[in-house]
Design an enzyme around this catalytic site. Structure first.
Site, PDB file in Angstrom:
ATOM      1  N   GLU A  41       0.794  -1.243   0.000  1.00  0.00           N
ATOM      2  CA  GLU A  41       0.000   0.000   0.000  1.00  0.00           C
ATOM      3  C   GLU A  41       0.820   1.284   0.000  1.00  0.00           C
ATOM      4  O   GLU A  41       0.268   2.344  -0.281  1.00  0.00           O
ATOM      5  CB  GLU A  41      -0.995   0.012   1.174  1.00  0.00           C
ATOM      6  N   ASN A  42       2.120   1.196   0.304  1.00  0.00           N
ATOM      7  CA  ASN A  42       2.937   2.416   0.295  1.00  0.00           C
ATOM      8  C   ASN A  42       3.990   2.413  -0.808  1.00  0.00           C
ATOM      9  O   ASN A  42       4.963   3.167  -0.742  1.00  0.00           O
ATOM     10  CB  ASN A  42       3.617   2.628   1.647  1.00  0.00           C
ATOM     11  N   ASN A  68      -5.399   1.321   3.971  1.00  0.00           N
ATOM     12  CA  ASN A  68      -6.161   2.570   4.006  1.00  0.00           C
ATOM     13  C   ASN A  68      -5.815   3.511   2.859  1.00  0.00           C
ATOM     14  O   ASN A  68      -6.595   4.384   2.515  1.00  0.00           O
ATOM     15  CB  ASN A  68      -5.955   3.282   5.345  1.00  0.00           C
ATOM     16  N   HIS A  69      -4.626   3.348   2.247  1.00  0.00           N
ATOM     17  CA  HIS A  69      -4.226   4.241   1.154  1.00  0.00           C
ATOM     18  C   HIS A  69      -4.612   3.729  -0.237  1.00  0.00           C
ATOM     19  O   HIS A  69      -4.202   4.313  -1.240  1.00  0.00           O
ATOM     20  CB  HIS A  69      -2.711   4.477   1.188  1.00  0.00           C
ATOM     21  N   HIS A 150      -5.030  -4.805   8.331  1.00  0.00           N
ATOM     22  CA  HIS A 150      -4.312  -3.540   8.184  1.00  0.00           C
ATOM     23  C   HIS A 150      -4.919  -2.529   9.148  1.00  0.00           C
ATOM     24  O   HIS A 150      -5.961  -1.931   8.865  1.00  0.00           O
ATOM     25  CB  HIS A 150      -4.450  -3.083   6.728  1.00  0.00           C
ATOM     26  N   HIS A 175       0.394  -1.913   8.596  1.00  0.00           N
ATOM     27  CA  HIS A 175       0.008  -0.491   8.663  1.00  0.00           C
ATOM     28  C   HIS A 175       0.896   0.360   9.588  1.00  0.00           C
ATOM     29  O   HIS A 175       1.195   1.493   9.246  1.00  0.00           O
ATOM     30  CB  HIS A 175      -1.462  -0.287   9.057  1.00  0.00           C
ATOM     31  N   HIS A 177       4.008  -0.015  10.334  1.00  0.00           N
ATOM     32  CA  HIS A 177       5.379   0.010   9.815  1.00  0.00           C
ATOM     33  C   HIS A 177       6.427  -0.290  10.880  1.00  0.00           C
ATOM     34  O   HIS A 177       7.620  -0.117  10.633  1.00  0.00           O
ATOM     35  CB  HIS A 177       5.708   1.351   9.127  1.00  0.00           C
TER      36      HIS A 177
HETATM   37 FE   FE2 Z   1      -1.735   1.898   6.082  1.00  0.00          FE
HETATM   38 FE   FE2 Z   2       1.494   1.395   5.368  1.00  0.00          FE
END
Ligand code: FE2
Ligand code: FE2
Length: 260
Positions: A41-42, A68-69, A150, A175, A177
């Site tokens: 997601e990142n 979420n992203h 997440h 999520h 990290h």
């Molecule tokens: Fe996230």
């Molecule tokens: Fe993340």
């Protein structure tokens, strides 16, 4: 028969993507991995483009999860529609593209991956992940089930772990990290870790250049978040699973660090 599952924490920016590509195949060989799930997601810092999703798959992932992203990169809708190996959280609104449940045919039979997003400390509305997962589990009976939850709050993640204990093979958090040291096998045989951590710059605040993060917390004007320079790490976990019973028999943390 036992299988070994590698789950890898959020890939952050180009540095994370390049480090994943450099190491994943070797990691799979060394640890005799049968199936690998990577949270992407990142990959573009906030969200993942279709090209980045394809790169993660090419790097050795069998499934890619998001969080979420997901919708920060709207172009991901194309890949979500085209490739069932790419999942977005299942408890997003049902009319949105993609799926949060993947059922895959493998050499060792069917295997399910579920992606869910938490609601504590998240700035959007998602359906209740606890009731959503009940409905999903009805579709994947008699096969090992892996869950990427997440979420921000360790309380919500632990509750999910115990809620799914004995119903799925593994639950891992993504999520935050930051890798947690609480990996274990829960009483009814589900492998669990609150957070895998991330894949990307080590000398960073969640992947972001610390100078930008410090400026933000000092209340200064900030520019678009950039990945930090310097050495990288890959954080994840390996779950060994008995395919017949679906039980996890071993959980092992994986933290691969680049030389400083
Ligand atoms: Fe996230
Ligand atoms: Fe993340």
């Amino acid at each position: 028969m036992e299988i070994r599952i590698l789950s890898v924490g959020d890939v952050v920016g180009e540095p994370g993507l390049r480090y994943l590509k450099k190491n994943l195949f070797q990691l799979r060989r060394t640890h005799q991995i049968d199936f690998c799930v990577v949270n992407g997601e990142n990959a573009s810092m906030v969200g993942m483009t279709p090209d980045q999703g394809e790169e993660i798959l090419m790097a050795g992932a069998d499934a890619v999860t998001l969080g979420n992203h997901t919708w920060n990169r709207r172009e991901i809708c194309r890949l979500l529609d085209e490739d069932e190996r790419v999942l977005r959280p299942a408890n997003f609104a049902p009319q949105l593209p993609g799926s949060g449940l993947g059922i895959y045919d493998t050499d060792f039979g069917s295997l399910a991956v579920i992606n869910l997003v938490g609601r504590c400390g998240m700035d959007f509305n998602a359906d209740n992940p606890f009731t959503k997962v009940d409905a999903l589990l009805k579709k994947c009976q008699g096969m090992p089930v892996l869950v990427d939850f997440h979420a921000e709050a360790t309380s919500e993640k632990l509750a999910m772990g115990f809620y799914l204990d004995g119903k799925v093979s593994a639950v891992w958090g993504t999520h935050t990290h930051v890798p947690t040291a609480d990996l274990r096998i829960l009483p009814h045989g589900t492998g669990y870790i609150s957070d895998l951590g991330m894949t990307g710059p080590m000398n960073s605040a969640l992947g972001v250049d610390p100078r930008q993060s410090i400026a933000m917390f000092r209340g200064e004007l900030t520019s678009r978040f950039e990945p930090a320079p310097g050495p990288r790490w890959l954080c994840g976990a390996i779950f060994t699973i008995d395919v017949e019973t679906g039980r996890c028999t071993d959980v092992e943390q994986v933290i691969l660090k680049e030389q400083q």
